[in-house]
Motif scaffolding. Structure first.
Motif, PDB file in Angstrom:
ATOM      1  N   LEU A  53     -33.060 -10.721  26.576  1.00 29.19           N
ATOM      2  CA  LEU A  53     -33.100  -9.882  25.370  1.00 29.19           C
ATOM      3  C   LEU A  53     -33.190 -10.717  24.094  1.00 29.19           C
ATOM      4  O   LEU A  53     -33.949 -10.386  23.187  1.00 29.19           O
ATOM      5  CB  LEU A  53     -31.883  -8.965  25.303  1.00 29.19           C
ATOM      6  CG  LEU A  53     -31.849  -7.790  26.269  1.00 29.19           C
ATOM      7  CD1 LEU A  53     -30.601  -6.953  26.040  1.00 29.19           C
ATOM      8  CD2 LEU A  53     -33.084  -6.924  26.150  1.00 29.19           C
ATOM      9  N   VAL A  54     -32.421 -11.791  24.030  1.00 25.86           N
ATOM     10  CA  VAL A  54     -32.445 -12.652  22.847  1.00 25.86           C
ATOM     11  C   VAL A  54     -33.808 -13.319  22.711  1.00 25.86           C
ATOM     12  O   VAL A  54     -34.404 -13.330  21.631  1.00 25.86           O
ATOM     13  CB  VAL A  54     -31.309 -13.709  22.912  1.00 25.86           C
ATOM     14  CG1 VAL A  54     -31.475 -14.761  21.835  1.00 25.86           C
ATOM     15  CG2 VAL A  54     -29.948 -13.026  22.776  1.00 25.86           C
ATOM     16  N   PHE A  55     -34.331 -13.862  23.800  1.00 29.03           N
ATOM     17  CA  PHE A  55     -35.619 -14.557  23.779  1.00 29.03           C
ATOM     18  C   PHE A  55     -36.753 -13.625  23.351  1.00 29.03           C
ATOM     19  O   PHE A  55     -37.655 -14.026  22.625  1.00 29.03           O
ATOM     20  CB  PHE A  55     -35.929 -15.154  25.158  1.00 29.03           C
ATOM     21  CG  PHE A  55     -37.197 -15.940  25.198  1.00 29.03           C
ATOM     22  CD1 PHE A  55     -37.287 -17.188  24.592  1.00 29.03           C
ATOM     23  CD2 PHE A  55     -38.325 -15.425  25.827  1.00 29.03           C
ATOM     24  CE1 PHE A  55     -38.467 -17.916  24.610  1.00 29.03           C
ATOM     25  CE2 PHE A  55     -39.513 -16.140  25.863  1.00 29.03           C
ATOM     26  CZ  PHE A  55     -39.585 -17.389  25.249  1.00 29.03           C
ATOM     27  N   SER A  56     -36.691 -12.365  23.787  1.00 32.06           N
ATOM     28  CA  SER A  56     -37.753 -11.413  23.450  1.00 32.06           C
ATOM     29  C   SER A  56     -37.516 -10.725  22.110  1.00 32.06           C
ATOM     30  O   SER A  56     -38.324  -9.895  21.686  1.00 32.06           O
ATOM     31  CB  SER A  56     -37.888 -10.370  24.559  1.00 32.06           C
ATOM     32  OG  SER A  56     -36.714  -9.583  24.643  1.00 32.06           O
ATOM     33  N   GLY A  57     -36.392 -11.040  21.447  1.00 29.44           N
ATOM     34  CA  GLY A  57     -36.089 -10.435  20.146  1.00 29.44           C
ATOM     35  C   GLY A  57     -35.619  -9.000  20.239  1.00 29.44           C
ATOM     36  O   GLY A  57     -35.628  -8.277  19.248  1.00 29.44           O
ATOM     37  N   GLN A  58     -35.161  -8.573  21.404  1.00 27.24           N
ATOM     38  CA  GLN A  58     -34.760  -7.180  21.597  1.00 27.24           C
ATOM     39  C   GLN A  58     -33.266  -6.932  21.442  1.00 27.24           C
ATOM     40  O   GLN A  58     -32.831  -5.791  21.557  1.00 27.24           O
ATOM     41  CB  GLN A  58     -35.212  -6.708  22.977  1.00 27.24           C
ATOM     42  CG  GLN A  58     -36.707  -6.682  23.127  1.00 27.24           C
ATOM     43  CD  GLN A  58     -37.132  -6.253  24.529  1.00 27.24           C
ATOM     44  OE1 GLN A  58     -36.344  -6.313  25.466  1.00 27.24           O
ATOM     45  NE2 GLN A  58     -38.366  -5.840  24.658  1.00 27.24           N
ATOM     46  N   GLY A  59     -32.498  -7.980  21.204  1.00 24.69           N
ATOM     47  CA  GLY A  59     -31.067  -7.745  21.045  1.00 24.69           C
ATOM     48  C   GLY A  59     -30.264  -9.019  20.945  1.00 24.69           C
ATOM     49  O   GLY A  59     -30.759 -10.106  21.224  1.00 24.69           O
ATOM     50  N   GLN A  60     -29.031  -8.847  20.514  1.00 24.79           N
ATOM     51  CA  GLN A  60     -28.065  -9.934  20.409  1.00 24.79           C
ATOM     52  C   GLN A  60     -26.818  -9.539  21.190  1.00 24.79           C
ATOM     53  O   GLN A  60     -26.395  -8.385  21.133  1.00 24.79           O
ATOM     54  CB  GLN A  60     -27.679 -10.187  18.942  1.00 24.79           C
ATOM     55  CG  GLN A  60     -28.783 -10.794  18.102  1.00 24.79           C
ATOM     56  CD  GLN A  60     -29.130 -12.206  18.567  1.00 24.79           C
ATOM     57  OE1 GLN A  60     -28.259 -13.002  18.870  1.00 24.79           O
ATOM     58  NE2 GLN A  60     -30.423 -12.497  18.631  1.00 24.79           N
ATOM     59  N   PRO A  61     -26.220 -10.490  21.899  1.00 24.48           N
ATOM     60  CA  PRO A  61     -25.003 -10.157  22.661  1.00 24.48           C
ATOM     61  C   PRO A  61     -23.829  -9.872  21.725  1.00 24.48           C
ATOM     62  O   PRO A  61     -23.868 -10.229  20.538  1.00 24.48           O
ATOM     63  CB  PRO A  61     -24.758 -11.420  23.485  1.00 24.48           C
ATOM     64  CG  PRO A  61     -25.428 -12.518  22.736  1.00 24.48           C
ATOM     65  CD  PRO A  61     -26.595 -11.896  22.031  1.00 24.48           C
ATOM     66  N   PRO A  62     -22.787  -9.251  22.262  1.00 27.68           N
ATOM     67  CA  PRO A  62     -21.587  -9.013  21.444  1.00 27.68           C
ATOM     68  C   PRO A  62     -21.021 -10.324  20.907  1.00 27.68           C
ATOM     69  O   PRO A  62     -21.198 -11.386  21.496  1.00 27.68           O
ATOM     70  CB  PRO A  62     -20.611  -8.374  22.438  1.00 27.68           C
ATOM     71  CG  PRO A  62     -21.492  -7.774  23.486  1.00 27.68           C
ATOM     72  CD  PRO A  62     -22.665  -8.694  23.597  1.00 27.68           C
TER      73      PRO A  62
END
Length: 145
Positions: free
Chosen positions: A98-107
């Motif tokens: 998700l981070v690599f694809s720009g779709q989200g950041q972990p808590p």
């Protein structure tokens, strides 16, 4: 057959099994907590969606700020297994994608349960999880697992 021989092959394995069962039973209960003023309805499925980055706002409209325990903490390991139904390595791979694809950041990772309790008590948009035995009156429990 002599008694010590029987003990070696029967009693020791039975004792080991009993210890393993007791360790599962003694596992700490996890409490998911929010600020006391947060009146959102939060289900177990919502908690999983929050910590998977799929749910970003509370039912009352506030932006969710999820707090995570440090990797390796027993309460985090139990949370990942019981609530997210993943292993640590699966969760790491999930967030890396998700981070690599720009779709989200972990808590946001916080170093201790005490810090999570302090931060959640100070911010109505935060959600976190701690060992249920550590819950204080300054936060509201929305789920126990």
């Amino acid at each position: 057959m002599n008694l010590p021989h029987i003990a070696k092959y029967i009693v020791k394995p039975i004792s080991l099994c009993a210890l393993l069962l007791l360790s599962q039973w003694a596992q700490a209960e996890i409490a998911v907590i929010v600020h006391p003023s947060n009146s959102s309805e939060i289900s177990a499925a919502d908690i999983s969606r929050i910590y998977s980055g799929k749910l970003k706002t509370f039912s009352t409209g506030g932006t969710i700020v999820a707090l995570d325990q440090a990797e390796g903490s027993p309460v985090r390991e139990a949370f990942v297994k019981q609530i997210l139904n993943k292993t640590e390595s699966q969760l790491k791979a999930y967030w890396s994608k998700l981070v690599f694809s720009g779709q989200g950041q972990p808590p946001k990772v916080v170093e201790s349960s005490a810090e999570i309790l302090t931060l959640v008590a100070a911010n109505p948009n935060m959600i976190g999880f701690v060992d249920a035995a550590e819950v204080t009156p300054n936060v509201k429990v929305v789920g126990k697992f």
